[in-house]
Enzyme design. Sequence first.
Site, PDB file in Angstrom:
ATOM      1  N   MET A  22     -12.067   4.698  -0.920  1.00 13.68           N
ATOM      2  CA  MET A  22     -12.757   4.970   0.348  1.00 13.68           C
ATOM      3  C   MET A  22     -13.355   6.364   0.230  1.00 13.68           C
ATOM      4  O   MET A  22     -12.928   7.319   0.887  1.00 13.68           O
ATOM      5  CB  MET A  22     -11.763   4.866   1.509  1.00 13.68           C
ATOM      6  CG  MET A  22     -11.379   3.416   1.806  1.00 13.68           C
ATOM      7  SD  MET A  22      -9.868   3.287   2.780  1.00 13.68           S
ATOM      8  CE  MET A  22      -8.665   3.337   1.457  1.00 13.68           C
TER       9      MET A  22
ATOM     10  N   SER B 291       0.831  -1.205   0.000  1.00 15.46           N
ATOM     11  CA  SER B 291       0.000   0.000   0.000  1.00 15.46           C
ATOM     12  C   SER B 291       0.864   1.252   0.000  1.00 15.46           C
ATOM     13  O   SER B 291       1.630   1.508   0.932  1.00 15.46           O
ATOM     14  CB  SER B 291      -0.925   0.022   1.217  1.00 15.46           C
ATOM     15  OG  SER B 291      -1.469   1.313   1.340  1.00 15.46           O
TER      16      SER B 291
ATOM     17  N   MET C  31      -8.805   8.294  -0.398  1.00 16.39           N
ATOM     18  CA  MET C  31      -9.689   8.693   0.719  1.00 16.39           C
ATOM     19  C   MET C  31     -10.146  10.133   0.528  1.00 16.39           C
ATOM     20  O   MET C  31      -9.364  10.989   0.102  1.00 16.39           O
ATOM     21  CB  MET C  31      -8.936   8.591   2.043  1.00 16.39           C
ATOM     22  CG  MET C  31      -8.302   7.237   2.298  1.00 16.39           C
ATOM     23  SD  MET C  31      -7.623   7.150   3.960  1.00 16.39           S
ATOM     24  CE  MET C  31      -6.720   5.599   3.867  1.00 16.39           C
TER      25      MET C  31
ATOM     26  N   ASP D 206      -6.862  -6.317   4.284  1.00 18.07           N
ATOM     27  CA  ASP D 206      -6.192  -5.020   4.316  1.00 18.07           C
ATOM     28  C   ASP D 206      -6.185  -4.440   5.725  1.00 18.07           C
ATOM     29  O   ASP D 206      -7.237  -4.136   6.277  1.00 18.07           O
ATOM     30  CB  ASP D 206      -6.958  -4.089   3.348  1.00 18.07           C
ATOM     31  CG  ASP D 206      -6.335  -2.718   3.184  1.00 18.07           C
ATOM     32  OD1 ASP D 206      -5.248  -2.475   3.733  1.00 18.07           O
ATOM     33  OD2 ASP D 206      -6.953  -1.887   2.484  1.00 18.07           O
TER      34      ASP D 206
ATOM     35  N   ASP E  77      -4.734   3.630  -1.991  1.00 16.76           N
ATOM     36  CA  ASP E  77      -5.816   3.996  -1.083  1.00 16.76           C
ATOM     37  C   ASP E  77      -6.275   5.423  -1.340  1.00 16.76           C
ATOM     38  O   ASP E  77      -5.594   6.381  -0.997  1.00 16.76           O
ATOM     39  CB  ASP E  77      -5.328   3.893   0.367  1.00 16.76           C
ATOM     40  CG  ASP E  77      -5.165   2.454   0.818  1.00 16.76           C
ATOM     41  OD1 ASP E  77      -6.130   1.677   0.662  1.00 16.76           O
ATOM     42  OD2 ASP E  77      -4.087   2.111   1.330  1.00 16.76           O
TER      43      ASP E  77
ATOM     44  N   HIS F  63      -1.243  -1.365  -4.174  1.00 13.55           N
ATOM     45  CA  HIS F  63      -2.511  -0.976  -3.566  1.00 13.55           C
ATOM     46  C   HIS F  63      -2.555   0.542  -3.403  1.00 13.55           C
ATOM     47  O   HIS F  63      -1.654   1.135  -2.813  1.00 13.55           O
ATOM     48  CB  HIS F  63      -2.632  -1.678  -2.214  1.00 13.55           C
ATOM     49  CG  HIS F  63      -3.961  -1.546  -1.563  1.00 13.55           C
ATOM     50  ND1 HIS F  63      -5.055  -2.309  -1.925  1.00 13.55           N
ATOM     51  CD2 HIS F  63      -4.382  -0.750  -0.554  1.00 13.55           C
ATOM     52  CE1 HIS F  63      -6.088  -1.980  -1.163  1.00 13.55           C
ATOM     53  NE2 HIS F  63      -5.708  -1.030  -0.326  1.00 13.55           N
TER      54      HIS F  63
ATOM     55  N   HIS G  12      -8.281   1.145  -4.194  1.00 12.41           N
ATOM     56  CA  HIS G  12      -9.239   0.976  -3.098  1.00 12.41           C
ATOM     57  C   HIS G  12      -9.897   2.324  -2.819  1.00 12.41           C
ATOM     58  O   HIS G  12      -9.287   3.209  -2.232  1.00 12.41           O
ATOM     59  CB  HIS G  12      -8.461   0.460  -1.870  1.00 12.41           C
ATOM     60  CG  HIS G  12      -9.278   0.267  -0.640  1.00 12.41           C
ATOM     61  ND1 HIS G  12      -8.708   0.037   0.607  1.00 12.41           N
ATOM     62  CD2 HIS G  12     -10.621   0.261  -0.435  1.00 12.41           C
ATOM     63  CE1 HIS G  12      -9.659  -0.103   1.509  1.00 12.41           C
ATOM     64  NE2 HIS G  12     -10.833   0.043   0.911  1.00 12.41           N
TER      65      HIS G  12
ATOM     66  N   MET H 142     -11.844  -5.644   5.160  1.00  8.43           N
ATOM     67  CA  MET H 142     -10.999  -4.763   5.973  1.00  8.43           C
ATOM     68  C   MET H 142     -10.711  -5.432   7.309  1.00  8.43           C
ATOM     69  O   MET H 142     -11.636  -5.877   8.001  1.00  8.43           O
ATOM     70  CB  MET H 142     -11.697  -3.418   6.215  1.00  8.43           C
ATOM     71  CG  MET H 142     -11.794  -2.511   5.006  1.00  8.43           C
ATOM     72  SD  MET H 142     -10.222  -2.161   4.178  1.00  8.43           S
ATOM     73  CE  MET H 142      -9.268  -1.376   5.484  1.00  8.43           C
TER      74      MET H 142
HETATM   75  C1  DX5 Z   1      -6.386   1.667   5.530  1.00  8.65           C
HETATM   76  C2  DX5 Z   1      -5.902   1.312   4.147  1.00  8.65           C
HETATM   77  C3  DX5 Z   1      -4.793   0.336   4.111  1.00  8.65           C
HETATM   78  C4  DX5 Z   1      -3.509   0.739   4.788  1.00  8.65           C
HETATM   79  C5  DX5 Z   1      -2.882  -0.494   5.356  1.00  8.65           C
HETATM   80  O1  DX5 Z   1      -7.580   2.366   5.421  1.00  8.65           O
HETATM   81  O2  DX5 Z   1      -6.976   0.781   3.385  1.00  8.65           O
HETATM   82  O3  DX5 Z   1      -4.528  -0.089   2.780  1.00  8.65           O
HETATM   83  O4  DX5 Z   1      -2.607   1.382   3.951  1.00  8.65           O
HETATM   84  O5  DX5 Z   1      -1.765  -0.121   6.082  1.00  8.65           O
HETATM   85  P1  DX5 Z   1      -1.046  -1.112   7.096  1.00  8.65           P
HETATM   86  O6  DX5 Z   1      -0.605  -2.292   6.308  1.00  8.65           O
HETATM   87  O7  DX5 Z   1       0.076  -0.267   7.606  1.00  8.65           O
HETATM   88  O8  DX5 Z   1      -2.030  -1.457   8.163  1.00  8.65           O
HETATM   89 ZN    ZN Z   2      -6.583  -0.175   1.391  1.00 10.42          ZN
END
Ligand code: DX5
Ligand code: ZN
Length: 223
Positions: free
Chosen positions: A67, A7, A36, A174, A34, A32, A65, A136
């Site tokens: 969010m 990620s 947001m 994740d 993310d 990955h 991903h 998640m």
């Molecule tokens: C959290 C993200 C994850 C995050 C995971 O909302 O969706 O992808 O980056 O990070 P680690 O592996 O550090 O928990």
């Molecule tokens: Zn994620």
Amino acid sequence: MTIISPSVLSADFANLAEDIKKVEAAGAKYLHLDVMDGIFVPNITFGAPVISAIRKHSNMVFDVHLMIDRPERYIDDFVKAGADIITIHIESTDKVLETLRYIRSKGLKAAISVKPNTPIEEAFFYLCELDMVLIMTVEPGFGGQKLIPETLAKIKALKKYCDENNYSIDIEVDGGIGPDNVGLLTSNGANIIVAGSAVFKAADYSKVISKMIAEGDRNSYKS
Ligand code: DX5
Ligand code: ZN
């Protein structure tokens, strides 16, 4: 075979292209991303322009991903940016089915994600319209959290349901995953493992990715 999807959230944002090339050279097949929006989750990261900029520097599978609230408004942007897989949260829209179909109509893989408190049974209805379910294992929003152990049962329940009903999908997990607990996830049925801090905070990306693949495979799910 266990797939590791590092990620970018934990990468060095000032040197993204370099960090991404390093992780690819270290053996990662997926990346990955993310996204947001500060509304669906209490944090803001990056959007399609950043993904489009890094697309030129990588051949990895871009595992996006989302969010964000009502993601259907932005699917075209992420398709254009070069996503290979787009995951939407089941909790973020009332247009889940239409959005999955739209993503697939663009030739991409479509996935849904469920937050820790969303029952996995809510995903069952969509299984014939998707390629992957992302469970998640932490509350979405931030990297570096601890895995919530209660989420493991959801992986097992989904895997069992898929096997019984002949759905051949990927199960991604994740949050809070590293070399020490990856086997727990794969033994319950997950095959795609997101890892942010475990990879990007490690001194040797190649070593940690190889270790996670080996541990994941060694403990892989047996029906
Ligand atoms: C959290 C993200 C994850 C995050 C995971 O909302 O969706 O992808 O980056 O990070 P680690 O592996 O550090 O928990
Ligand atoms: Zn994620």
